[in-house]
Design a protein around this motif. Structure first.
Motif, PDB file in Angstrom:
ATOM      1  N   PHE A  58       0.871  -1.177   0.000  1.00 22.67           N
ATOM      2  CA  PHE A  58       0.000   0.000   0.000  1.00 22.67           C
ATOM      3  C   PHE A  58       0.911   1.231   0.000  1.00 22.67           C
ATOM      4  O   PHE A  58       2.039   1.164   0.483  1.00 22.67           O
ATOM      5  CB  PHE A  58      -0.869   0.025   1.271  1.00 22.67           C
ATOM      6  N   CYS A  99      -2.898   1.105  -8.761  1.00 24.66           N
ATOM      7  CA  CYS A  99      -3.047  -0.182  -8.086  1.00 24.66           C
ATOM      8  C   CYS A  99      -2.864  -1.293  -9.105  1.00 24.66           C
ATOM      9  O   CYS A  99      -2.954  -1.055 -10.312  1.00 24.66           O
ATOM     10  CB  CYS A  99      -4.443  -0.300  -7.466  1.00 24.66           C
ATOM     11  N   MET A 106      -2.097  -3.092  -3.659  1.00 21.25           N
ATOM     12  CA  MET A 106      -3.503  -3.067  -3.251  1.00 21.25           C
ATOM     13  C   MET A 106      -4.077  -1.681  -3.064  1.00 21.25           C
ATOM     14  O   MET A 106      -5.198  -1.530  -2.621  1.00 21.25           O
ATOM     15  CB  MET A 106      -3.695  -3.880  -1.970  1.00 21.25           C
ATOM     16  N   GLY A 107      -3.315  -0.675  -3.396  1.00 20.02           N
ATOM     17  CA  GLY A 107      -3.923   0.646  -3.367  1.00 20.02           C
ATOM     18  C   GLY A 107      -3.013   1.718  -2.831  1.00 20.02           C
ATOM     19  O   GLY A 107      -2.199   1.491  -1.938  1.00 20.02           O
ATOM     20  N   THR A 108      -3.166   2.892  -3.441  1.00 21.79           N
ATOM     21  CA  THR A 108      -2.404   4.060  -3.029  1.00 21.79           C
ATOM     22  C   THR A 108      -3.416   5.178  -2.873  1.00 21.79           C
ATOM     23  O   THR A 108      -4.482   5.135  -3.459  1.00 21.79           O
ATOM     24  CB  THR A 108      -1.348   4.395  -4.093  1.00 21.79           C
TER      25      THR A 108
ATOM     26  N   MET B  76     -11.235  -5.414   2.194  1.00 27.02           N
ATOM     27  CA  MET B  76     -10.536  -5.557   0.906  1.00 27.02           C
ATOM     28  C   MET B  76      -9.867  -6.917   0.793  1.00 27.02           C
ATOM     29  O   MET B  76      -9.564  -7.389  -0.290  1.00 27.02           O
ATOM     30  CB  MET B  76      -9.493  -4.447   0.758  1.00 27.02           C
ATOM     31  N   MET B 101     -11.999   6.655   1.747  1.00 27.80           N
ATOM     32  CA  MET B 101     -11.519   5.320   1.377  1.00 27.80           C
ATOM     33  C   MET B 101     -12.683   4.383   1.026  1.00 27.80           C
ATOM     34  O   MET B 101     -12.915   4.095  -0.134  1.00 27.80           O
ATOM     35  CB  MET B 101     -10.649   4.737   2.495  1.00 27.80           C
ATOM     36  N   MET B 108     -12.353   4.167  -7.609  1.00 27.09           N
ATOM     37  CA  MET B 108     -11.046   4.773  -7.937  1.00 27.09           C
ATOM     38  C   MET B 108     -10.005   3.735  -8.325  1.00 27.09           C
ATOM     39  O   MET B 108      -9.020   4.073  -8.963  1.00 27.09           O
ATOM     40  CB  MET B 108     -10.554   5.706  -6.830  1.00 27.09           C
ATOM     41  N   TYR B 109     -10.242   2.472  -7.958  1.00 25.91           N
ATOM     42  CA  TYR B 109      -9.336   1.416  -8.401  1.00 25.91           C
ATOM     43  C   TYR B 109      -9.923   0.677  -9.604  1.00 25.91           C
ATOM     44  O   TYR B 109      -9.674  -0.507  -9.828  1.00 25.91           O
ATOM     45  CB  TYR B 109      -8.985   0.472  -7.249  1.00 25.91           C
ATOM     46  N   ARG B 112     -11.461  -2.908  -9.739  1.00 26.21           N
ATOM     47  CA  ARG B 112     -10.620  -4.103  -9.553  1.00 26.21           C
ATOM     48  C   ARG B 112     -10.593  -4.585  -8.109  1.00 26.21           C
ATOM     49  O   ARG B 112     -10.073  -5.651  -7.807  1.00 26.21           O
ATOM     50  CB  ARG B 112      -9.197  -3.812 -10.027  1.00 26.21           C
ATOM     51  N   MET B 113     -11.126  -3.761  -7.193  1.00 26.43           N
ATOM     52  CA  MET B 113     -11.176  -4.174  -5.792  1.00 26.43           C
ATOM     53  C   MET B 113     -12.537  -3.809  -5.223  1.00 26.43           C
ATOM     54  O   MET B 113     -13.172  -2.881  -5.709  1.00 26.43           O
ATOM     55  CB  MET B 113     -10.087  -3.467  -4.990  1.00 26.43           C
TER      56      MET B 113
END
Lengths: 314, 348
Positions: A58, A99, A106-108, B76, B101, B108-109, B112-113
């Motif tokens: 992360f 990501c 798994m994410g920023t 997640m 979040m 925002m991903y 994919r999540m």
């Protein structure tokens, strides 16, 4: 310096060249995102190398380096920078939210410190599921100003969550020096008493950092440390401006002389030589080809269709 | 009671029933919250769960933002955490993780999540809850795309909301109300209900549509009894899901009655009443409308002041007479209303 493994050296070079490519492309206006470059701090990202795909990393908005080091897809990276549909976030994230879950990125996040507890939760879930995988969260020294940094360590320690808190201490939160933000600039010193295993390193010695992380990861796999967390403080330095593609010595908040040590000892100066040994020449060309291929993919990719606007909200 | 497929439970018991049934079926559900393992401090609905589910019911440190973030990370990574807050006011300390979040992760991903995290918060009222234990902050949360917001008012809907929330797996906030916990109503015994009607009609009536949010739905039902004494039949509706709002049952009712009184369980400025009335107007429905909600000030502690702060069945009934332009009926209203417990009977 030459003792460094070829894998580490090539990763460092790839990270540097990726950011340099962004600098090169920026004036063309192809990059549709603010960029927080990792130049100068590449060595810290080597901490992601000993991890497997099932381990998670992360990060913050300055995460190009960790994305590359963890094996994030380069084509989708450049496509995301250009706001393309094929980007790693489908064009919905940009540089600050890159990501690649398939690679364990798994994410920023653009909010300072906000991925720290998320990484702890990720690691804690592994513990509850009895999986021996780690989460590694990169954070800046600015993030250690936030309460959630200490709260997250406290929780991870008390529940023995297998998480690595990696602090890239580059001294500056945008333009504010750590000495103006805290009486204790050494963060390892500051968290003494929280009962967390703690090591210190430098981005100028990535091999040492690699070995430290590898030792911990092996420990987690074998449950040697009872799967408690690890804090790693990496002394490092940002050579470019906080956001953007230029240097910022003219702004006056820091002196160029401060950077001398970091420039002179930069492991990648190896590549400045006019006559590179053959293996380094091959490495350099391989890296450049990879980047060219990725940029070509991104440029040829379409922008997202307007119908994408509402997709993936729920 | 003659139907063996139903039973009468309290709102708190309905929550308990839903959570424990789902926890039996889905081993990935965890509850984390301050005092979550303490049957008294969690205000009832979690009673007996610690004994049954042991380590899956977790007390946590006093660190709202971080615990919310830890729940985001657990979600997640394939778990189904429920993060419990004993007052809605405390959610403010976790806003960053809920809004920046949890609500944005999937989008925002790039899809994919996912982040199937649930937040649960209780609104306080009366007994001197005062400025920081009484807030009902749903207007803040319904403004956020990507966050589903539930506010069930009756036991059946409380059970159904939990079942739906835990099955859907989208980031969600469950808003409960302290005064609803002892309200009784019918729930099924032979199946686990889910939310079929995101906006529920609690009572049929032809003169005015009364929409009440959360505990205000109960106050509206009480007002409807007062109004009945002068021959005014109020239709009472409550949105079970505040976001995304199913406005259709409200529009259908307003088209019939031509009158709407929206009673928010919050301050009125920028709240669900304003939103609903604007939307109905945008849909070219013509009707008379009025709004009620908390007094535009801080919630005071002293009972005399607190009484003036909240709408109550009598003030709601008065407002209805004004809206219907029958102020001469006000003296006729049976204002000495009895605070009887209202039981909810099906069919659902």
């Amino acid at each position: 310096m030459l003792e460094m493994s070829a894998q580490i050296l090539e990763t460092l070079l790839l990270i540097r060249k990726v950011d340099e490519k962004l600098i090169e492309l920026y004036p063309t206006d192809k990059i549709k995102s603010p960029v927080h470059l990792s130049i100068g701090q590449e060595g810290a990202a080597i901490a992601a190398l000993p991890l497997s795909k099932e381990d998670a990393v992360f990060g913050s908005y300055r995460s190009h380096a960790l994305y590359v080091a963890k094996g994030g897809d380069l084509k989708r990276f450049f496509a995301e920078m250009m706001g393309k549909a094929t980007g790693c976030c489908g064009g919905k994230g940009g540089s600050m939210h890159i990501c690649d879950p398939e690679a364990g990125v798994m994410g920023t996040s653009a909010i300072v410190a906000s991925t720290i507890p998320v990484a702890v939760g990720w690691a804690y879930a592994n513990k509850l599921k009895k999986k021996n995988n780690v989460a590694l969260v990169f954070l800046g020294d600015g993030a250690t100003d936030e309460g959630t940094f200490y709260e997250s360590i406290n929780f991870a320690v008390s529940r023995s969550a297998p998480v690595i808190f990696l602090c890239e201490n580059n001294r500056y939160a945008i333009h504010s020096h750590i000495k103006d933000r805290s009486r204790v600039s050494n963060i390892s010193e500051r968290i003494k008493g929280m009962d967390i295993l703690s090591i210190q390193g430098s981005s100028l010695d990535p091999e040492d950092l690699y070995n430290g992380i590898q030792g911990y990861v092996e420990g987690v796999r074998e449950e040697i440390f009872g799967i408690g967390p690890l804090f790693v403080e990496v002394d490092t330095y940002r050579l470019y401006e906080h956001v953007g593609i230029k240097t910022d010595w003219h702004k006056g908040y820091r002196k160029e002389s401060e950077a001398r040590k970091w420039i002179e000892n930069d492991p990648l100066r190896l590549f400045d030589s006019k006559e590179l040994p053959m293996w380094l020449e091959v490495m350099k060309q391989r890296v450049e080809n990879k980047i060219e291929e990725a940029v070509k993919f991104a440029e040829e990719s379409p922008f997202p269709e307007k119908v994408e606007l509402y997709k993936d909200l729920w | 009671m003659n139907n063996e497929n139903e039973k009468i439970v309290s709102y708190g018991e309905a929550i308990n029933l839903a959570i424990s049934s789902k926890m039996d079926l889905d081993k990935s559900i965890y509850i984390l919250g301050q005092g979550a393992d303490d049957p008294t401090s969690a205000a009832g609905p979690l009673q007996g769960l610690k004994e049954r589910f042991t380590d899956r019911i977790m007390d946590v440190p006093m660190a709202e933002e971080s615990i919310a973030g830890i729940c985001v990370g657990m979600a997640m990574n394939g778990l189904r955490p429920i993060n419990w807050h004993i007052r809605m006011d405390f959610l403010l300390l976790a806003m960053n993780q809920i809004i920046n979040m949890a609500s944005k992760i999937k989008y925002m991903y790039g899809g994919r999540m996912t982040c199937p995290v649930s937040f649960r918060a209780m609104i306080g009222k009366s007994w001197g809850q005062g400025p920081q234990h009484s807030q009902s902050l749903y207007p803040q949360f319904i403004n956020i795309p990507g966050l589903k917001v539930y506010a069930p008012a009756i036991p059946f809907d409380a059970e159904a909301s939990y079942v739906s929330m835990l099955e859907e797996g989208v980031p969600a906030l469950m808003i409960e109300h302290r005064l609803l916990y002892y309200q009784k109503g019918i729930v099924p015994t032979d199946y686990l209900p889910f939310v079929k009607d995101a906006t529920r009609v609690l009572r049929r009536g032809r003169h005015i549509t009364l929409v009440g949010v959360s505990q205000m739905a109960i106050e509206c039902l009480r007002a409807s009894k007062i109004l009945q004494s002068v021959g005014i039949e109020a239709e009472v509706i409550t949105p079970v899901v505040l976001k995304p709002l199913d406005i259709i049952p409200i529009s259908a009712s307003v088209i019939e009655t031509g009158n709407l009184l929206f009673v928010d369980n919050s301050w009125m400025f920028g709240s669900l009443g304003a939103e609903t009335i604007s939307t109905l107007h945008e849909n070219r429905i013509s009707f008379n409308s009025a709004r009620m909600g908390f007094a535009e000030t801080v919630c005071p502690t002293s009972p005399t002041l607190e009484d003036a702060f909240y709408p109550n069945p009598v003030s709601i009934a008065y407002k209805v007479c004004e809206l219907l332009d029958v102020p001469y009926l006000i003296p006729e209203l049976k204002t000495k209303y009895e605070k009887e417990e209202i039981e909810f009977k099906g069919p659902f």
